[in-house]
Design a protein around this motif. Structure first.
Motif, PDB file in Angstrom:
ATOM      1  N   GLN A 256       0.844  -1.196   0.000  1.00  0.00           N
ATOM      2  CA  GLN A 256       0.000   0.000   0.000  1.00  0.00           C
ATOM      3  C   GLN A 256       0.874   1.238   0.000  1.00  0.00           C
ATOM      4  N   TYR A 257       0.437   2.230  -0.746  1.00  0.00           N
ATOM      5  CA  TYR A 257       1.112   3.527  -0.779  1.00  0.00           C
ATOM      6  C   TYR A 257       0.036   4.605  -0.756  1.00  0.00           C
ATOM      7  N   GLY A 258       0.284   5.655  -0.010  1.00  0.00           N
ATOM      8  CA  GLY A 258      -0.712   6.713   0.035  1.00  0.00           C
ATOM      9  C   GLY A 258      -0.146   8.024   0.517  1.00  0.00           C
ATOM     10  N   LYS A 259      -0.753   9.116   0.041  1.00  0.00           N
ATOM     11  CA  LYS A 259      -0.443  10.456   0.533  1.00  0.00           C
ATOM     12  C   LYS A 259      -1.719  11.007   1.161  1.00  0.00           C
ATOM     13  N   PHE A 260      -1.600  11.515   2.373  1.00  0.00           N
ATOM     14  CA  PHE A 260      -2.760  11.977   3.125  1.00  0.00           C
ATOM     15  C   PHE A 260      -2.537  13.428   3.543  1.00  0.00           C
ATOM     16  N   ILE A 261      -3.599  14.202   3.521  1.00  0.00           N
ATOM     17  CA  ILE A 261      -3.545  15.621   3.859  1.00  0.00           C
ATOM     18  C   ILE A 261      -4.574  15.906   4.945  1.00  0.00           C
ATOM     19  N   GLN A 262      -4.124  16.538   6.020  1.00  0.00           N
ATOM     20  CA  GLN A 262      -5.027  16.850   7.127  1.00  0.00           C
ATOM     21  C   GLN A 262      -4.979  18.343   7.415  1.00  0.00           C
TER      22      GLN A 262
END
Length: 291
Positions: free
Chosen positions: A22-28
């Motif tokens: 799994q690979y992901g970019k998350f923005i909060q």
């Protein structure tokens, strides 16, 4: 506008082995209380005369996280499966306190403000073992090894240097909330319908063992208070007058062990199934250090 791609793949290597990644970019977005503040509070901050542990941020940017996971699941019998996953997480733009210096003669004094600056890196390994019910026994074991380090554990971690005009610490240190070892084991023994006679039919016993290796903290002198155990190490609301006796978070609290017990009995009343149970937390009355 921001792009937040996420990719997950899982494919079988054999009929009992599955590889996954799994690979992901998350923005909060920042918390609203970090970017909005009433006029009265802002006037107190801009006055620059009183200590303000929780100021406000102007033009704060989102916190950005990049996460990687890779592992595989192995079914080594008709009743048992094993999973191991490695992970890496990089968090950038965490919020910290900074002193804003104004021009001489300005109406606004030097004041504290939230800015983006800190970063955190977390990496580790997760292991799980699952055993479906065999001969009345069901078992699940989970263990996580992690290493969380960064420049600051919270928004106010560097408030002492900001208020005293010294260099802000920028070395990478263990985080207050990091737990190197954490895990649990759940064992369930129960009788099914038609087993155990009229007394033990549809009854069982469940044991849950939980453990962790404590959390880091910094030995220091000075007047200091305590906060809730769920909030990590010693309180940092006013750390201006504390003197550290060692490197940041060089010490660790002791291991924590707990054992919980659940005894249950199922029965039917008028065609409706119900279950009665007794639940005991910390069965052995373990005295664990939590802060």
């Amino acid at each position: 506008m921001a792009v937040s791609p996420r990719l997950g793949l899982a494919f079988p290597v054999t009929d009992r082995t599955v590889f996954h990644l799994q690979y992901g970019k998350f923005i909060q977005a920042p918390s609203l209380r970090n970017i909005y503040l009433g006029r009265g509070r802002q006037a107190g901050i801009w006055n620059g005369q009183n200590y303000q542990p929780d100021p406000v941020g102007y033009n704060l940017q989102p916190v950005r996280t990049t996460q990687y996971e890779v592992g595989f699941t192995k079914q080594f019998s008709d009743f048992a499966a094993f999973d191991i996953t490695g992970f890496y997480k990089d968090i950038e733009g965490q919020i910290q306190v900074e002193k804003v210096i104004t021009e001489p003669g300005a109406n606004t004094k030097g004041y504290n403000a939230f800015v983006n600056g800190d970063f955190v890196t977390t990496k580790g390994l997760e292991i799980s073992l699952r055993l479906r019910r065999v001969n009345r026994i069901r078992l699940q074991f989970n263990y996580t090894y992690s290493d969380g380090q960064g420049t600051n554990s919270s928004t106010n971690s560097s408030i002492s240097s900001v208020e005293n005009g010294t260099l802000t610490p920028n070395i990478i240190s263990p985080l207050d909330f990091d737990q190197t070892h954490r895990g649990s084991a759940n064992i369930d023994y129960s009788f099914d319908k038609g087993e155990g006679g009229p007394i033990f039919r549809e009854s069982g016993v469940n044991l849950l063992v939980s453990f962790n290796s404590g959390h880091p903290y910094t030995k220091s002198t000075g007047s200091i208070g305590q906060q809730g155990s769920d909030q990590g190490a010693l309180i940092e609301a006013d750390a201006r007058f504390n003197t550290p006796l060692e490197a940041v978070n060089a010490s660790t609290t002791p291991w924590v062990w707990t054992l919980d017990l659940r005894v249950y009995k199922g029965f039917s009343i008028g065609g409706v199934y119900a279950e009665a149970y007794a639940y005991v937390q910390n069965l052995l009355n373990s005295q664990n250090v939590i802060n």
